[in-house]
Design a protein around this motif. Structure first.
Motif, PDB file in Angstrom:
ATOM      1  N   LEU A  43     -16.010  -5.715   5.644  1.00  0.00           N
ATOM      2  CA  LEU A  43     -17.087  -4.789   5.987  1.00  0.00           C
ATOM      3  C   LEU A  43     -17.836  -5.422   7.145  1.00  0.00           C
ATOM      4  CD1 LEU A  43     -18.405  -4.088   2.357  1.00  0.00           C
ATOM      5  CD2 LEU A  43     -16.624  -2.845   3.600  1.00  0.00           C
ATOM      6  N   ALA A  44     -17.871  -4.781   8.300  1.00  0.00           N
ATOM      7  CA  ALA A  44     -18.374  -5.476   9.484  1.00  0.00           C
ATOM      8  C   ALA A  44     -19.081  -4.522  10.440  1.00  0.00           C
ATOM      9  CB  ALA A  44     -17.218  -6.158  10.212  1.00  0.00           C
ATOM     10  N   ASN A  45     -20.037  -5.115  11.191  1.00  0.00           N
ATOM     11  CA  ASN A  45     -20.675  -4.447  12.325  1.00  0.00           C
ATOM     12  C   ASN A  45     -21.296  -3.112  11.935  1.00  0.00           C
ATOM     13  OD1 ASN A  45     -19.568  -6.569  13.942  1.00  0.00           O
ATOM     14  ND2 ASN A  45     -17.649  -5.435  14.055  1.00  0.00           N
ATOM     15  N   MET A  46     -22.158  -3.170  10.916  1.00  0.00           N
ATOM     16  CA  MET A  46     -22.811  -1.954  10.434  1.00  0.00           C
ATOM     17  C   MET A  46     -24.304  -2.192  10.258  1.00  0.00           C
ATOM     18  SD  MET A  46     -20.114  -0.348   7.678  1.00  0.00           S
ATOM     19  CE  MET A  46     -19.693  -1.828   6.780  1.00  0.00           C
ATOM     20  N   SER A  47     -25.045  -1.094  10.152  1.00  0.00           N
ATOM     21  CA  SER A  47     -26.452  -1.179   9.798  1.00  0.00           C
ATOM     22  C   SER A  47     -26.716  -0.244   8.625  1.00  0.00           C
ATOM     23  CB  SER A  47     -27.352  -0.807  10.982  1.00  0.00           C
ATOM     24  OG  SER A  47     -27.187   0.547  11.332  1.00  0.00           O
ATOM     25  N   VAL A  48     -27.544  -0.717   7.704  1.00  0.00           N
ATOM     26  CA  VAL A  48     -27.926   0.057   6.534  1.00  0.00           C
ATOM     27  C   VAL A  48     -29.440   0.018   6.442  1.00  0.00           C
ATOM     28  CG1 VAL A  48     -27.704   0.325   4.048  1.00  0.00           C
ATOM     29  CG2 VAL A  48     -25.789  -0.622   5.365  1.00  0.00           C
ATOM     30  N   VAL A  49     -30.075   1.174   6.486  1.00  0.00           N
ATOM     31  CA  VAL A  49     -31.535   1.215   6.476  1.00  0.00           C
ATOM     32  C   VAL A  49     -32.027   2.141   5.373  1.00  0.00           C
ATOM     33  CG1 VAL A  49     -31.718   0.678   8.930  1.00  0.00           C
ATOM     34  CG2 VAL A  49     -31.644   3.065   8.206  1.00  0.00           C
ATOM     35  N   HIS A  50     -33.111   1.719   4.740  1.00  0.00           N
ATOM     36  CA  HIS A  50     -33.866   2.563   3.804  1.00  0.00           C
ATOM     37  C   HIS A  50     -33.007   3.116   2.659  1.00  0.00           C
ATOM     38  CE1 HIS A  50     -37.005   2.147   6.697  1.00  0.00           C
ATOM     39  NE2 HIS A  50     -36.372   2.867   7.614  1.00  0.00           N
ATOM     40  N   SER A  51     -32.142   2.293   2.103  1.00  0.00           N
ATOM     41  CA  SER A  51     -31.438   2.727   0.892  1.00  0.00           C
ATOM     42  C   SER A  51     -32.353   2.521  -0.313  1.00  0.00           C
ATOM     43  CB  SER A  51     -30.134   1.949   0.707  1.00  0.00           C
ATOM     44  OG  SER A  51     -30.376   0.585   0.450  1.00  0.00           O
ATOM     45  N   GLY A  52     -32.140   3.331  -1.351  1.00  0.00           N
ATOM     46  CA  GLY A  52     -33.002   3.219  -2.519  1.00  0.00           C
ATOM     47  C   GLY A  52     -32.767   1.955  -3.311  1.00  0.00           C
ATOM     48  N   ASP A  53     -31.514   1.468  -3.338  1.00  0.00           N
ATOM     49  CA  ASP A  53     -31.183   0.247  -4.081  1.00  0.00           C
ATOM     50  C   ASP A  53     -30.803  -0.836  -3.077  1.00  0.00           C
ATOM     51  OD1 ASP A  53     -30.421  -1.633  -5.962  1.00  0.00           O
ATOM     52  OD2 ASP A  53     -29.341  -0.210  -7.203  1.00  0.00           O
ATOM     53  N   GLY A  76     -14.791  -9.382  -5.533  1.00  0.00           N
ATOM     54  CA  GLY A  76     -13.347  -9.487  -5.383  1.00  0.00           C
ATOM     55  C   GLY A  76     -12.943 -10.823  -4.813  1.00  0.00           C
ATOM     56  N   TYR A  77     -11.886 -10.807  -4.000  1.00  0.00           N
ATOM     57  CA  TYR A  77     -11.288 -12.037  -3.495  1.00  0.00           C
ATOM     58  C   TYR A  77     -10.942 -11.906  -2.013  1.00  0.00           C
ATOM     59  CZ  TYR A  77     -10.697 -13.458  -8.378  1.00  0.00           C
ATOM     60  OH  TYR A  77     -10.930 -13.810  -9.687  1.00  0.00           O
ATOM     61  N   ASN A  78     -11.085 -13.026  -1.296  1.00  0.00           N
ATOM     62  CA  ASN A  78     -10.595 -13.140   0.082  1.00  0.00           C
ATOM     63  C   ASN A  78     -11.120 -12.022   0.985  1.00  0.00           C
ATOM     64  OD1 ASN A  78      -8.734 -15.411  -0.544  1.00  0.00           O
ATOM     65  ND2 ASN A  78      -7.694 -13.857  -1.770  1.00  0.00           N
ATOM     66  N   SER A  79     -12.381 -11.679   0.814  1.00  0.00           N
ATOM     67  CA  SER A  79     -12.971 -10.587   1.578  1.00  0.00           C
ATOM     68  C   SER A  79     -14.186 -11.062   2.362  1.00  0.00           C
ATOM     69  CB  SER A  79     -13.336  -9.424   0.645  1.00  0.00           C
ATOM     70  OG  SER A  79     -12.166  -8.864   0.074  1.00  0.00           O
ATOM     71  N   THR A  80     -14.630 -10.254   3.306  1.00  0.00           N
ATOM     72  CA  THR A  80     -15.678 -10.663   4.235  1.00  0.00           C
ATOM     73  C   THR A  80     -16.709  -9.553   4.420  1.00  0.00           C
ATOM     74  OG1 THR A  80     -14.148 -12.095   5.459  1.00  0.00           O
ATOM     75  CG2 THR A  80     -16.151 -11.414   6.605  1.00  0.00           C
ATOM     76  N   VAL A  81     -17.976  -9.947   4.444  1.00  0.00           N
ATOM     77  CA  VAL A  81     -19.072  -9.077   4.866  1.00  0.00           C
ATOM     78  C   VAL A  81     -19.667  -9.738   6.103  1.00  0.00           C
ATOM     79  CG1 VAL A  81     -21.304  -8.086   4.265  1.00  0.00           C
ATOM     80  CG2 VAL A  81     -19.519  -8.303   2.512  1.00  0.00           C
ATOM     81  N   ARG A  82     -19.554  -9.076   7.244  1.00  0.00           N
ATOM     82  CA  ARG A  82     -19.885  -9.719   8.520  1.00  0.00           C
ATOM     83  C   ARG A  82     -20.772  -8.829   9.392  1.00  0.00           C
ATOM     84  NH1 ARG A  82     -16.761 -13.472  10.946  1.00  0.00           N
ATOM     85  NH2 ARG A  82     -14.926 -12.806   9.750  1.00  0.00           N
ATOM     86  N   ASN A  83     -21.807  -9.439   9.953  1.00  0.00           N
ATOM     87  CA  ASN A  83     -22.635  -8.793  10.980  1.00  0.00           C
ATOM     88  C   ASN A  83     -23.148  -7.431  10.535  1.00  0.00           C
ATOM     89  OD1 ASN A  83     -23.926  -8.589  13.491  1.00  0.00           O
ATOM     90  ND2 ASN A  83     -22.191  -7.499  14.384  1.00  0.00           N
ATOM     91  N   ILE A  84     -23.810  -7.442   9.386  1.00  0.00           N
ATOM     92  CA  ILE A  84     -24.424  -6.220   8.872  1.00  0.00           C
ATOM     93  C   ILE A  84     -25.942  -6.405   8.830  1.00  0.00           C
ATOM     94  CG2 ILE A  84     -24.668  -4.720   6.848  1.00  0.00           C
ATOM     95  CD1 ILE A  84     -21.755  -5.089   6.283  1.00  0.00           C
ATOM     96  N   THR A  85     -26.666  -5.431   9.345  1.00  0.00           N
ATOM     97  CA  THR A  85     -28.124  -5.422   9.285  1.00  0.00           C
ATOM     98  C   THR A  85     -28.572  -4.521   8.154  1.00  0.00           C
ATOM     99  OG1 THR A  85     -28.377  -5.834  11.656  1.00  0.00           O
ATOM    100  CG2 THR A  85     -30.240  -4.827  10.508  1.00  0.00           C
TER     101      THR A  85
END
Length: 345
Positions: free
Chosen positions: A54-64, A71-80
């Protein structure tokens, strides 16, 4: 009739959408380039995945939360992640019983201005599992903890945590506690700035820590970090075999705290048959892989089980404020090492 008028240059949003992206038991997938806003629950969820990015995204004003991955061998990268009602990003993976590593990575993420709705126990990063890495992330401006969780052999490095825990007491920017089996974790090359209560608190007195190893948390390595304007820097609440090495503390009321709560009000916790023993039994700590990976646990009940033994506080520098709140006599009695810590202003 009620009329809602958004502030100038703002957009009013009434959402009925629970989330935007949800995946389960997915492998070898990349999700990138999305801008997500105003979901009612966690905006992006990936559970029981492998080789997902999951990469290069922005998430704003979510309720949770903004993002959750397990999981395994996964990446969360460059998310605001900004302005959430609850937490920021959650990541876990691996198996504690077998000490199988998750090998997940959370990196280059920015989490800011969260906990707008639920003010406590909604960290910017929640974590768990075995063998996951959290690197080069920035967390700022929230009323409670920045990083909160528990697990084994996880690495936290080159992270920046600032302006946290400002309306609570008895908390930490990095908080973990109450375990003898969550161990082998490393916090290094990170910066903690302005970790102090600024709002009036009504229970107890203001007391927050940059790194809070609560209630006999053990087996952490804390080194090459910088602490600036913190109420307390590194807090060892009765734990054992923690290492606090080569850190810099500037303008902290107290740089390092160590106590012996296992010998006083928490003595029942660390006796045979108590909660910590039950944790150890749950992972078969006297048999492989635990007996091989953590040999110091095999005979723990014959080795001063309620004493905060074998903590090491060495080669740290501090300026303005008290360095440590234990005496030389207590250090000797608890078999700890406090040495080569110097004033450097």
């Amino acid at each position: 009739m009620y009329l809602f008028k958004p502030p100038a240059d703002e957009v009013g949003c009434v959402s009925v959408g629970e989330s935007v992206i949800t995946m389960d038991t997915v492998s070898h997938m990349t999700v990138t380039g999305f801008k997500v806003g105003c979901t009612r629950q966690t905006a992006i969820t990936a559970t029981s995945v492998s080789y997902v990015e999951l990469a290069n995204m922005s998430v704003v004003h979510s309720g949770d939360r903004g993002v959750y991955l397990s999981g395994y061998n996964s990446t969360v990268r460059n998310i605001t992640v900004e302005g959430n009602g609850c937490g920021g990003i959650g990541m876990t993976g691996g198996d504690q019983l077998s000490l199988t590593r998750g090998n997940n990575l959370l990196t280059q993420c920015l989490v800011t201005d969260w906990s707008r709705w639920k003010r406590t126990y909604q960290p910017g990063i929640s974590w768990g599992g075995v063998g996951n890495n959290f690197t080069n992330n920035r967390l700022s401006n929230a009323p409670h903890a920045g990083i909160l969780g528990g697990g084994n052999d996880c690495l936290f490095e080159f992270n920046s945590l600032s302006d946290l825990c400002y309306e609570v007491t008895d908390s930490g920017a990095f908080y973990t506690g109450r375990s003898w089996i969550d161990r082998g974790n490393v916090i290094r090359h990170s910066t903690f700035t302005n970790i102090a209560t600024t709002e009036k608190v009504y229970l107890g007195s203001p007391s927050v820590q940059a790194i809070y190893l609560d209630d006999q948390m053990s087996g952490y390595m804390i080194y090459n970090n910088t602490f600036i304007n913190c109420h307390a820097g590194s807090f060892i609440g009765g734990g054992r075999r923690n290492q606090v090495l080569n850190n810099t503390y500037y303008n902290c009321s107290l740089a390092v705290h160590v106590d012996n709560r296992g010998m006083t009000w928490q003595a029942d916790e660390c006796k045979e048959g108590g909660p910590f023993d039950q944790q150890l039994q749950s992972v078969h700590y006297q048999s492989p892989p635990w007996s091989v990976h953590y040999p110091q646990l095999v005979h723990i009940f014959q080795d001063h089980p309620c004493v905060p033994v074998y903590n090491t506080v060495e080669d740290n520098q501090y300026c303005h404020g008290e360095f440590i709140d234990v005496t030389a006599e207590e250090t000797r009695e608890w078999l700890d090492t406090v040495a080569n810590n110097t004033i450097h202003c």
